[in-house]
Design a protein around this motif. Structure first.
Motif, PDB file in Angstrom:
ATOM      1  N   ASP A  87       8.715   0.761 -13.246  1.00 35.97           N
ATOM      2  CA  ASP A  87       8.098   1.025 -11.944  1.00 35.97           C
ATOM      3  C   ASP A  87       6.571   0.973 -12.032  1.00 35.97           C
ATOM      4  O   ASP A  87       5.906   0.484 -11.118  1.00 35.97           O
ATOM      5  N   LEU A  88       6.024   1.475 -13.149  1.00 36.60           N
ATOM      6  CA  LEU A  88       4.573   1.431 -13.312  1.00 36.60           C
ATOM      7  C   LEU A  88       4.101  -0.018 -13.383  1.00 36.60           C
ATOM      8  O   LEU A  88       3.095  -0.385 -12.770  1.00 36.60           O
ATOM      9  N   MET A  89       4.843  -0.858 -14.101  1.00 34.67           N
ATOM     10  CA  MET A  89       4.470  -2.269 -14.188  1.00 34.67           C
ATOM     11  C   MET A  89       4.491  -2.914 -12.802  1.00 34.67           C
ATOM     12  O   MET A  89       3.580  -3.670 -12.447  1.00 34.67           O
ATOM     13  N   ALA A  90       5.492  -2.610 -12.009  1.00 30.38           N
ATOM     14  CA  ALA A  90       5.579  -3.167 -10.652  1.00 30.38           C
ATOM     15  C   ALA A  90       4.410  -2.692  -9.790  1.00 30.38           C
ATOM     16  O   ALA A  90       3.773  -3.501  -9.099  1.00 30.38           O
ATOM     17  N   ASP A  91       4.114  -1.403  -9.854  1.00 31.23           N
ATOM     18  CA  ASP A  91       3.011  -0.864  -9.047  1.00 31.23           C
ATOM     19  C   ASP A  91       1.662  -1.423  -9.494  1.00 31.23           C
ATOM     20  O   ASP A  91       0.801  -1.730  -8.663  1.00 31.23           O
ATOM     21  N   LEU A  92       1.470  -1.574 -10.803  1.00 28.14           N
ATOM     22  CA  LEU A  92       0.210  -2.130 -11.291  1.00 28.14           C
ATOM     23  C   LEU A  92       0.074  -3.608 -10.929  1.00 28.14           C
ATOM     24  O   LEU A  92      -1.036  -4.079 -10.667  1.00 28.14           O
ATOM     25  N   THR A  93       1.176  -4.312 -10.881  1.00 31.45           N
ATOM     26  CA  THR A  93       1.144  -5.711 -10.444  1.00 31.45           C
ATOM     27  C   THR A  93       0.629  -5.784  -9.007  1.00 31.45           C
ATOM     28  O   THR A  93      -0.196  -6.647  -8.675  1.00 31.45           O
ATOM     29  N   ASP A  94       1.098  -4.866  -8.170  1.00 33.34           N
ATOM     30  CA  ASP A  94       0.603  -4.806  -6.786  1.00 33.34           C
ATOM     31  C   ASP A  94      -0.887  -4.463  -6.749  1.00 33.34           C
ATOM     32  O   ASP A  94      -1.646  -5.032  -5.958  1.00 33.34           O
ATOM     33  N   GLN A  95      -1.318  -3.533  -7.597  1.00 35.71           N
ATOM     34  CA  GLN A  95      -2.726  -3.141  -7.636  1.00 35.71           C
ATOM     35  C   GLN A  95      -3.610  -4.317  -8.069  1.00 35.71           C
ATOM     36  O   GLN A  95      -4.664  -4.557  -7.493  1.00 35.71           O
ATOM     37  N   VAL A  96      -3.157  -5.053  -9.069  1.00 36.86           N
ATOM     38  CA  VAL A  96      -3.909  -6.216  -9.542  1.00 36.86           C
ATOM     39  C   VAL A  96      -4.021  -7.264  -8.441  1.00 36.86           C
ATOM     40  O   VAL A  96      -5.074  -7.879  -8.259  1.00 36.86           O
ATOM     41  N   ALA A  97      -2.952  -7.447  -7.674  1.00 35.55           N
ATOM     42  CA  ALA A  97      -2.980  -8.410  -6.570  1.00 35.55           C
ATOM     43  C   ALA A  97      -4.034  -8.023  -5.533  1.00 35.55           C
ATOM     44  O   ALA A  97      -4.753  -8.887  -5.011  1.00 35.55           O
ATOM     45  N   ILE A  98      -4.147  -6.735  -5.261  1.00 39.51           N
ATOM     46  CA  ILE A  98      -5.173  -6.270  -4.308  1.00 39.51           C
ATOM     47  C   ILE A  98      -6.564  -6.596  -4.838  1.00 39.51           C
ATOM     48  O   ILE A  98      -7.411  -7.139  -4.125  1.00 39.51           O
ATOM     49  N   VAL A  99      -6.815  -6.281  -6.101  1.00 44.99           N
ATOM     50  CA  VAL A  99      -8.124  -6.529  -6.704  1.00 44.99           C
ATOM     51  C   VAL A  99      -8.438  -8.025  -6.700  1.00 44.99           C
ATOM     52  O   VAL A  99      -9.552  -8.437  -6.384  1.00 44.99           O
ATOM     53  N   GLN A 100      -7.440  -8.842  -7.021  1.00 51.89           N
ATOM     54  CA  GLN A 100      -7.667 -10.291  -7.046  1.00 51.89           C
ATOM     55  C   GLN A 100      -7.972 -10.841  -5.657  1.00 51.89           C
ATOM     56  O   GLN A 100      -8.805 -11.729  -5.513  1.00 51.89           O
ATOM     57  N   ARG A 101      -7.318 -10.311  -4.644  1.00 52.82           N
ATOM     58  CA  ARG A 101      -7.614 -10.739  -3.256  1.00 52.82           C
ATOM     59  C   ARG A 101      -9.064 -10.396  -2.903  1.00 52.82           C
ATOM     60  O   ARG A 101      -9.750 -11.173  -2.246  1.00 52.82           O
ATOM     61  N   LEU A 102      -9.521  -9.248  -3.341  1.00 55.75           N
ATOM     62  CA  LEU A 102     -10.898  -8.833  -3.051  1.00 55.75           C
ATOM     63  C   LEU A 102     -11.909  -9.695  -3.803  1.00 55.75           C
ATOM     64  O   LEU A 102     -12.966 -10.015  -3.264  1.00 55.75           O
ATOM     65  N   ASP A 103     -11.576 -10.019  -5.034  1.00 51.99           N
ATOM     66  CA  ASP A 103     -12.504 -10.809  -5.858  1.00 51.99           C
ATOM     67  C   ASP A 103     -12.660 -12.222  -5.300  1.00 51.99           C
ATOM     68  O   ASP A 103     -13.757 -12.748  -5.266  1.00 51.99           O
ATOM     69  N   GLY A 104     -11.567 -12.800  -4.838  1.00 50.50           N
ATOM     70  CA  GLY A 104     -11.597 -14.120  -4.203  1.00 50.50           C
ATOM     71  C   GLY A 104     -12.469 -15.139  -4.926  1.00 50.50           C
ATOM     72  O   GLY A 104     -13.095 -14.845  -5.937  1.00 50.50           O
ATOM     73  N   PRO A 105     -12.564 -16.349  -4.399  1.00 50.91           N
ATOM     74  CA  PRO A 105     -13.328 -17.412  -5.044  1.00 50.91           C
ATOM     75  C   PRO A 105     -14.840 -17.247  -4.891  1.00 50.91           C
ATOM     76  O   PRO A 105     -15.600 -17.869  -5.609  1.00 50.91           O
ATOM     77  N   CYS A 106     -15.281 -16.400  -3.970  1.00 51.10           N
ATOM     78  CA  CYS A 106     -16.735 -16.263  -3.725  1.00 51.10           C
ATOM     79  C   CYS A 106     -17.407 -15.331  -4.717  1.00 51.10           C
ATOM     80  O   CYS A 106     -18.619 -15.320  -4.817  1.00 51.10           O
ATOM     81  N   ARG A 107     -16.659 -14.506  -5.390  1.00 53.28           N
ATOM     82  CA  ARG A 107     -17.284 -13.530  -6.309  1.00 53.28           C
ATOM     83  C   ARG A 107     -17.449 -14.080  -7.683  1.00 53.28           C
ATOM     84  O   ARG A 107     -16.750 -14.770  -8.240  1.00 53.28           O
TER      85      ARG A 107
END
Length: 107
Positions: A87-107
């Motif tokens: 469950d922790l791996m699944a939740d962290l995968t979701d957290q990483v996806a959020i961070v990656q969306r924020l980082d986007g190609p412009c950062r």
């Protein structure tokens, strides 16, 4: 079948490699320590631990960086807690996806 032959194959001794030593060390670890190692390797920007509490075992991850207001607003959690490593791996995968969306190609 006619005429079966018995042959013995003699093999040269194989020298142990550094990889063999790593595998032996890995196999000596407790299963929880193996799970912890996988989580820490996969999600290295997070501090990952597990504790035994009165409610049972708790797996916990905290980002190793200071969260920005943008990250918190987008849903990045300061502490992620789960009852098991899957469950922790699944939740962290979701957290990483959020961070990656924020980082986007412009950062």
């Amino acid at each position: 079948m006619t005429g079966s032959t018995n042959s013995t194959c003699v093999r040269a001794p194989v020298e142990p490699t550094a990889c063999d030593a790593e595998i032996r060390a890995w196999l000596r670890l407790d299963i929880r320590d193996r799970q912890l190692a996988v989580l820490r390797t996969t999600f290295h920007p997070w501090r990952i631990t597990y504790d035994l509490t009165s409610m049972g075992r708790v797996w916990r991850a905290e980002p190793s960086w200071r969260l920005t207001l943008e990250e918190v607003t987008a849903g990045v959690q300061r502490i992620v807690e789960c009852r098991n490593p899957i469950d922790l791996m699944a939740d962290l995968t979701d957290q990483v996806a959020i961070v990656q969306r924020l980082d986007g190609p412009c950062r």
